[in-house]
Design a protein around this motif. Structure first.
Motif, short mmCIF file in Angstrom:
data_model
loop_
_atom_site.label_atom_id
_atom_site.label_comp_id
_atom_site.label_asym_id
_atom_site.label_seq_id
_atom_site.Cartn_x
_atom_site.Cartn_y
_atom_site.Cartn_z
N UNK A 102 -2.72 -9.52 -5.06
CA UNK A 102 -3.65 -8.38 -5.17
C UNK A 102 -3.01 -7.10 -4.66
N UNK A 103 -2.25 -7.20 -3.56
CA UNK A 103 -1.61 -6.01 -2.99
C UNK A 103 -0.57 -5.44 -3.95
N UNK A 104 0.21 -6.31 -4.57
CA UNK A 104 1.23 -5.86 -5.52
C UNK A 104 0.59 -5.18 -6.72
N UNK A 105 -0.51 -5.73 -7.21
CA UNK A 105 -1.17 -5.16 -8.38
C UNK A 105 -1.94 -3.88 -8.06
N UNK A 106 -2.43 -3.79 -6.83
CA UNK A 106 -3.26 -2.64 -6.45
C UNK A 106 -2.43 -1.46 -5.95
N UNK A 107 -1.39 -1.75 -5.19
CA UNK A 107 -0.59 -0.67 -4.59
C UNK A 107 0.70 -0.47 -5.39
N UNK A 108 0.53 0.18 -6.54
CA UNK A 108 1.65 0.38 -7.46
C UNK A 108 2.70 1.34 -6.90
N UNK A 109 2.28 2.22 -5.97
CA UNK A 109 3.22 3.20 -5.43
C UNK A 109 3.64 2.84 -4.01
N UNK A 110 3.59 1.55 -3.69
CA UNK A 110 4.07 1.10 -2.38
C UNK A 110 5.59 1.03 -2.38
N UNK A 111 6.19 1.12 -1.20
CA UNK A 111 7.65 1.04 -1.10
C UNK A 111 8.17 -0.29 -1.64
N UNK A 112 7.41 -1.35 -1.45
CA UNK A 112 7.81 -2.68 -1.90
C UNK A 112 7.81 -2.77 -3.43
N UNK A 113 6.73 -2.35 -4.05
CA UNK A 113 6.62 -2.43 -5.51
C UNK A 113 7.63 -1.50 -6.19
N UNK A 114 7.78 -0.29 -5.66
CA UNK A 114 8.74 0.64 -6.25
C UNK A 114 10.16 0.10 -6.12
N UNK A 115 10.47 -0.51 -4.98
CA UNK A 115 11.79 -1.10 -4.80
C UNK A 115 12.08 -2.16 -5.84
#
Length: 327
Positions: free
Chosen positions: A62-75
């Motif tokens: 859920x976090x990956x799908x919801x927080x698209x502009x997180x440092x983790x997802x962008x990385x």
């Protein structure tokens, strides 16, 4: 921005790694927070600005799908787009695994990823996998883990002809639950150099280079070993006499204790690779220091330069052909 000591330790680790790796480094995160701890970055390091952070307690998918502009997802997305060759994170382990799996998918002929953790032994070290990615594995998964672990030990750790064993409750063939028995049969059939079962009490003897199990067993083993190590060191410190003169003989042991502590220090091993996904990914402990981050970045560069995933892909393809696999 992930990890218990982010961004300070992450940034300092990247700065230290910049002096040792022949690569450009990208920090994804809040530029102001990075600047506050960096005091100036080398030219080899650039920043890609992000506005969100996935916290350690959040549900991974859920976090990956919801927080698209997180440092983790962008990385992870930089690797997907070909703008980076490897991804290192000390953030939420489940979220790192989910991002890599969802965005990169698995390599051909690999159905599930595995986290490979390097653990010290009497004579050196061994690779344990899976230690966190796939708790509900089947026999085919364990065969794939064995292939991936062997490839990692060979390419990144420099182990020639790594010895691979299956973690079980007994060394004899026929021991264990249904999964262990099925996996043993498959590993013996497909891997000519398969060493058979290994019991937990023999793991640290240094007889094998790769130990295979499902993530449920692997994670329990890993955390038990970590807890036991801390317990032993605490007992030792508590047993040291308070009297100065009684403590003098311990000075003779200082060098040996220091070497032992270094061997047991997770920071020496950097991070654990997430194997089986279509990209180079290293997951660091949440408590990672700058030293651990630096070493993880060095390992990530080795994995890329030594074509780790290409070797995994070639050997996984051999599974489908029905041939035996030499590792």
């Amino acid at each position: 921005m992930g990890g218990d000591y982010a961004p300070k330790e992450i940034v300092n680790g990247a700065i230290a790694a910049a002096e040792e790796v022949d690569a450009e480094l990208i920090l994804t995160g809040d530029p102001a927070a990075i600047a506050a701890v960096a005091g100036g970055l080398p030219k080899k390091i650039q920043i890609v600005a992000t506005t969100e952070v996935i916290e350690m307690h959040e549900e991974p998918v859920n976090a990956v799908r919801r927080k698209r502009d997180s440092s983790l997802v962008i990385g992870a997305s930089l690797v997907k787009k070909g703008e980076a060759d490897a991804f290192v994170s000390a953030g939420n382990t489940g979220a790192v695994t989910a991002a890599a799996h969802l965005m990169w998918h698995c390599l051909p002929n690999i159905s599930r990823p595995a986290i490979a953790t390097v653990i010290p032994s009497r004579t050196g070290k061994f690779v344990l996998l899976d230690s966190g990615a796939t708790p509900d594995a089947d026999a085919e998964n364990l065969l794939q883990f064995a292939i991936m672990g062997g490839a990692y030990a060979e390419t990144v750790l420099g182990v020639r002809n790594p010895k691979i064993a299956l973690l079980n409750i007994g060394a004899e063939q026929g021991k264990g639950n249904l999964l262990s028995k099925a996996a043993y049969k498959l590993l013996k059939e497909k891997l000519p150099d398969f060493c058979g079962n290994i019991e937990g009490k023999h793991l640290f003897n240094g007889d094998v280079d790769v130990v295979v199990c499902d993530a449920f067993v692997g994670n329990v083993l890993l955390k038990t070993a970590q807890g036991l190590g801390d317990f032993v060191f605490d007992l030792f410190k508590e047993s040291v006499p308070k009297n100065f003169f009684l403590r003098l003989p311990l000075v003779l042991l200082k060098g040996g204790i220091g070497r032992l502590k270094k061997k047991m220090d997770y920071a020496e091993y950097g991070g654990a690779p997430l194997l089986g996904v279509n990209g180079i990914c290293f997951i660091c402990h949440g408590h990672s220091s700058a030293k651990a981050i630096k070493n993880a970045l060095i390992l990530a560069q080795k994995g890329h330069e030594r074509h780790l995933n290409a070797m995994i892909g070639e050997r996984a393809a051999t599974i489908e052909s029905g041939d035996k696999i030499s590792v």
